[in-house]
Design a protein around this motif. Structure first.
Motif, short mmCIF file in Angstrom:
data_model
loop_
_atom_site.label_atom_id
_atom_site.label_comp_id
_atom_site.label_asym_id
_atom_site.label_seq_id
_atom_site.Cartn_x
_atom_site.Cartn_y
_atom_site.Cartn_z
N VAL A 1 13.23 -9.17 5.54
CA VAL A 1 12.16 -8.78 4.36
C VAL A 1 11.71 -7.84 3.94
N ARG A 2 11.63 -7.89 2.41
CA ARG A 2 10.95 -6.00 2.25
C ARG A 2 10.03 -6.96 1.58
N ILE A 3 8.72 -6.01 1.59
CA ILE A 3 7.47 -6.49 1.01
C ILE A 3 6.71 -5.58 -0.17
N ILE A 4 6.48 -6.10 -1.01
CA ILE A 4 5.93 -5.95 -2.25
C ILE A 4 4.46 -6.18 -2.25
N ARG A 5 3.41 -5.78 -2.11
CA ARG A 5 2.56 -5.83 -2.39
C ARG A 5 1.70 -5.67 -3.80
N VAL A 6 1.38 -7.30 -4.41
CA VAL A 6 0.31 -7.28 -5.71
C VAL A 6 -1.10 -7.77 -5.09
N PRO A 7 -1.64 -7.21 -6.43
CA PRO A 7 -3.31 -7.18 -5.16
C PRO A 7 -3.61 -8.92 -5.51
N CYS A 8 -2.98 -10.28 -6.35
CA CYS A 8 -3.03 -11.13 -6.18
C CYS A 8 -1.78 -11.79 -6.84
N THR A 9 -1.70 -13.39 -6.76
CA THR A 9 -0.33 -13.75 -6.81
C THR A 9 0.11 -14.19 -8.08
N GLY A 10 -1.32 -14.06 -8.79
CA GLY A 10 -2.22 -14.40 -10.43
C GLY A 10 -1.73 -13.18 -11.73
N ARG A 11 -0.89 -12.37 -10.05
CA ARG A 11 -0.61 -11.32 -10.93
C ARG A 11 0.78 -10.57 -11.35
N ILE A 12 1.00 -11.55 -10.21
CA ILE A 12 3.10 -12.07 -10.53
C ILE A 12 3.43 -12.33 -11.52
N ASN A 13 4.49 -11.87 -12.40
CA ASN A 13 4.62 -12.43 -13.48
C ASN A 13 5.56 -12.98 -13.29
N PRO A 14 6.44 -14.07 -13.62
CA PRO A 14 7.79 -14.61 -13.20
C PRO A 14 9.00 -13.97 -13.53
N PHE A 15 9.04 -13.31 -14.24
CA PHE A 15 10.48 -11.83 -14.49
C PHE A 15 9.58 -11.81 -13.06
N TYR A 16 9.22 -11.01 -12.36
CA TYR A 16 10.03 -9.93 -11.31
C TYR A 16 10.40 -11.07 -10.47
N GLY B 1 17.15 -13.99 -2.42
CA GLY B 1 16.21 -14.30 -1.87
C GLY B 1 14.94 -14.17 -2.73
N VAL B 2 13.62 -14.70 -2.88
CA VAL B 2 11.94 -14.33 -3.27
C VAL B 2 11.16 -15.05 -2.75
N LEU B 3 10.46 -14.66 -1.59
CA LEU B 3 9.66 -15.13 -1.49
C LEU B 3 8.26 -14.51 -2.18
N VAL B 4 7.48 -16.12 -3.02
CA VAL B 4 6.60 -15.39 -2.96
C VAL B 4 5.01 -16.09 -2.40
N SER B 5 4.35 -15.75 -2.21
CA SER B 5 3.28 -16.02 -1.36
C SER B 5 1.23 -15.32 -1.54
N GLY B 6 0.72 -16.42 -1.21
CA GLY B 6 -0.82 -15.35 -1.39
C GLY B 6 -1.66 -16.52 -0.89
N GLU C 1 -8.51 -20.15 -1.72
CA GLU C 1 -9.06 -19.55 -1.60
C GLU C 1 -9.23 -18.11 -1.56
N CYS C 2 -8.87 -17.71 -3.06
CA CYS C 2 -8.05 -16.67 -3.38
C CYS C 2 -9.43 -16.21 -3.41
N HIS C 3 -8.80 -14.42 -3.69
CA HIS C 3 -10.35 -13.97 -3.94
C HIS C 3 -10.50 -13.64 -4.85
N TYR C 4 -9.93 -13.98 -5.56
CA TYR C 4 -10.42 -13.66 -7.81
C TYR C 4 -9.91 -15.46 -8.01
N LEU C 5 -10.94 -15.88 -6.94
CA LEU C 5 -11.27 -17.50 -7.13
C LEU C 5 -9.66 -18.56 -7.64
N SER C 6 -9.51 -17.94 -8.77
CA SER C 6 -8.65 -19.12 -9.68
C SER C 6 -7.06 -18.38 -9.33
N GLY C 7 -6.87 -17.27 -9.43
CA GLY C 7 -5.74 -16.63 -9.52
C GLY C 7 -4.43 -17.26 -9.09
N ASN C 8 -4.22 -17.74 -7.52
CA ASN C 8 -3.38 -18.49 -6.83
C ASN C 8 -3.23 -19.89 -7.77
#
Lengths: 145, 335
Positions: free
Chosen positions: A41-56, A67-72, A77-84
């Motif tokens: 697995v190659r990990i890419i860190r983003v601020p929040c799953t809400g920041r992930i453009n489906p294009f990624y 394979g692509v794994l998206v996890s938040g 429990e989102c740090h930004y309340l509703s991002g996930n």
């Protein structure tokens, strides 16, 4: 390495796009606790799953990820309340649409791992690697250079 | 239809005369027989140009958005107290009115900037379908009467059932009458065969995965990336489209087949909860790519997962602009 050999020694490449506050910390915990998990697995860190453009996700598949794994954070429990929560809607539709056009469902996997779940993170990576290995190398949507 | 056209001209003339609108977007007779083309009318006497018939194809909401956003951009250099509002009148059938609802929900313009001339719709004739039904013969004249269409070709006259020439999206249309309007012209039209709207999608869903992929690959191989679908789509209004962006360059500009697939895939995906199934993209596509098969799936998902029909009412927010704690979690991986 000959072509045949390369095929036999094939190991899946998995891109994990994870949120900074939960899953990334969870992965960190797995590391600190010395829990073993597959190194595919190659990990890419983003601020929040809400920041992930489906294009990624689509772009990773096009550039050759097996394979692509998206996890938040877990819902609620989102740090930004509703991002996930908005991310959940995006990925629910994306996953359905990708399998509708004929991409295997197990190539795109979404999950939640919190910062205290190092054990779960290792389990998720193990599970994802197994599933992607079972599918074999990606051959759809992959750009051949 | 004659009656509606007459009323439309009267109403359009009146609105321009009373200066309730600055411009009216409607359809005029096209340069080829049996076509209609979008037109812009600013003078009351020009209202006689307007037509309303079965050949009016394009979704005019696209032009409403274009004109209002261009006007707003131009007003940026004007002193705030001297800024003028531009009101656009638009001839809107069901799908056009839904696109306007979507634009209003997405805060693209205000309700008072648009005057909607609602027209009942019985479906439009799709050029490619008509030409296929005629075996590629040239159309010299076409007259729609009731359930049939009589076409004059160099080889003689042909009578076809109207449903063989109507666009696929019209045959199973659920909203053929405008969902909002300021002036409604004529009585509501009879409903279309809306119960069968997802038949095609369900059939495709049940195919084996490899066949689905093969179909997607085959359809996307036709695409020449002229971007006509994007230009015609009323929901594609981004100031800078991801296709035109160079930093990051989302999609390669070469001939690579996967680049085309990714372009189409992402343009389609942008239509989640935003496609009103007006068929504009399908009708402008020069290569005849079967876009609707994929767009309709997104519509079906929106309904199944979020109980949303795009632009059906002002209260129904687009699904991806909202969220709920109780959204389904069944796609989440749990080892």
């Amino acid at each position: 390495m000959s072509g045949q050999e390369a095929k036999e020694n094939w190991e899946p490449k998995i891109v994990a796009i994870v949120c900074n506050w939960c899953t990334y910390a969870g992965a960190d915990l797995a590391g600190i606790s010395r829990i073993q998990y597959p190194p595919n697995v190659r990990i890419i860190r983003v601020p929040c799953t809400g920041r992930i453009n489906p294009f990624y996700v689509v772009k990773a598949l096009q550039e050759g990820a097996d394979g692509v794994l998206v996890s938040g954070c877990h819902p609620g429990e989102c740090h930004y309340l509703s991002g996930n929560l908005s991310a959940r809607r995006k990925f629910a539709t994306l996953k359905r649409f990708l399998s509708y056009i004929g991409l295997e469902g197990d190539r795109t996997i979404f999950t939640w791992v919190s910062a205290s779940e190092g054990e779960r993170f290792a389990k998720v990576i193990k599970g994802v690697t197994e599933r992607v290995t079972a599918l074999g190398p990606a051959n759809k949507l992959v750009k051949k250079l | 239809m004659e009656n509606i056209q007459k009323k439309l001209r009267e109403e359009a003339g009146r609105l321009l005369e009373e200066k309730k609108v600055d411009v009216i977007v409607g359809y005029e007779a096209g340069t080829l027989p049996a076509t209609a083309t979008p037109c812009f009318i600013t003078l009351p006497e020009e209202a006689q140009k307007l037509v309303w018939n079965s050949f009016c194809t394009q979704n005019l909401a696209k032009f409403v958005h274009d004109m209002i956003s261009q006007h707003r951009n131009a007003q940026k250099r004007v002193k705030p107290e001297d800024r003028k509002k531009k009101v656009v009148g638009v001839v809107a059938r069901g799908c056009t009115s839904r696109s306007i609802v979507l634009c209003l929900q997405e805060r693209q313009y205000n309700r008072d900037e648009v005057v909607i001339l609602g027209v009942p719709c019985t479906g439009y004739v799709e050029r490619k379908k008509l030409s296929a039904a005629l075996g590629g013969e040239e159309v010299l004249e076409a007259i729609v009467a009731g359930d049939s269409i009589t076409v004059k070709t160099p080889a003689g006259e042909k009578k076809l059932a109207l449903k063989d020439a109507l666009a696929d999206c019209c045959l199973t249309c659920r909203f053929n009458n405008p969902v909002i309007s300021d002036v409604m012209l004529g009585e509501n039209a009879a409903p279309m065969d809306a119960d069968r709207e997802y038949e095609e999608v369900t059939a495709f869903e049940n195919l084996p995965i490899e066949e689905r992929w093969a179909y997607f690959e085959k359809e996307m191989a036709k695409c020449i990336r002229c971007y006509a679908c994007r230009q015609a789509c009323p929901s594609c209004y981004c100031a800078i489209c991801f296709m035109d962006q160079s930093q990051p360059q989302w999609v390669g500009i070469g001939e690579d087949a996967t680049d085309t697939q990714v372009f189409q895939l992402m343009r389609l995906y942008h239509m989640v909860g935003r496609c009103v199934d007006c068929g504009s993209c399908v009708s402008v596509c020069p290569m005849g790519v079967d876009l609707r098969k994929f767009l309709k799936k997104l519509d079906k998902d929106g309904l199944e997962m979020f109980n949303n029909r795009v632009g059906a009412s002002m209260e129904d927010v687009p699904p991806l602009s909202a969220y709920s704690e109780n959204d389904k979690d069944d796609f989440i991986f749990n080892p």
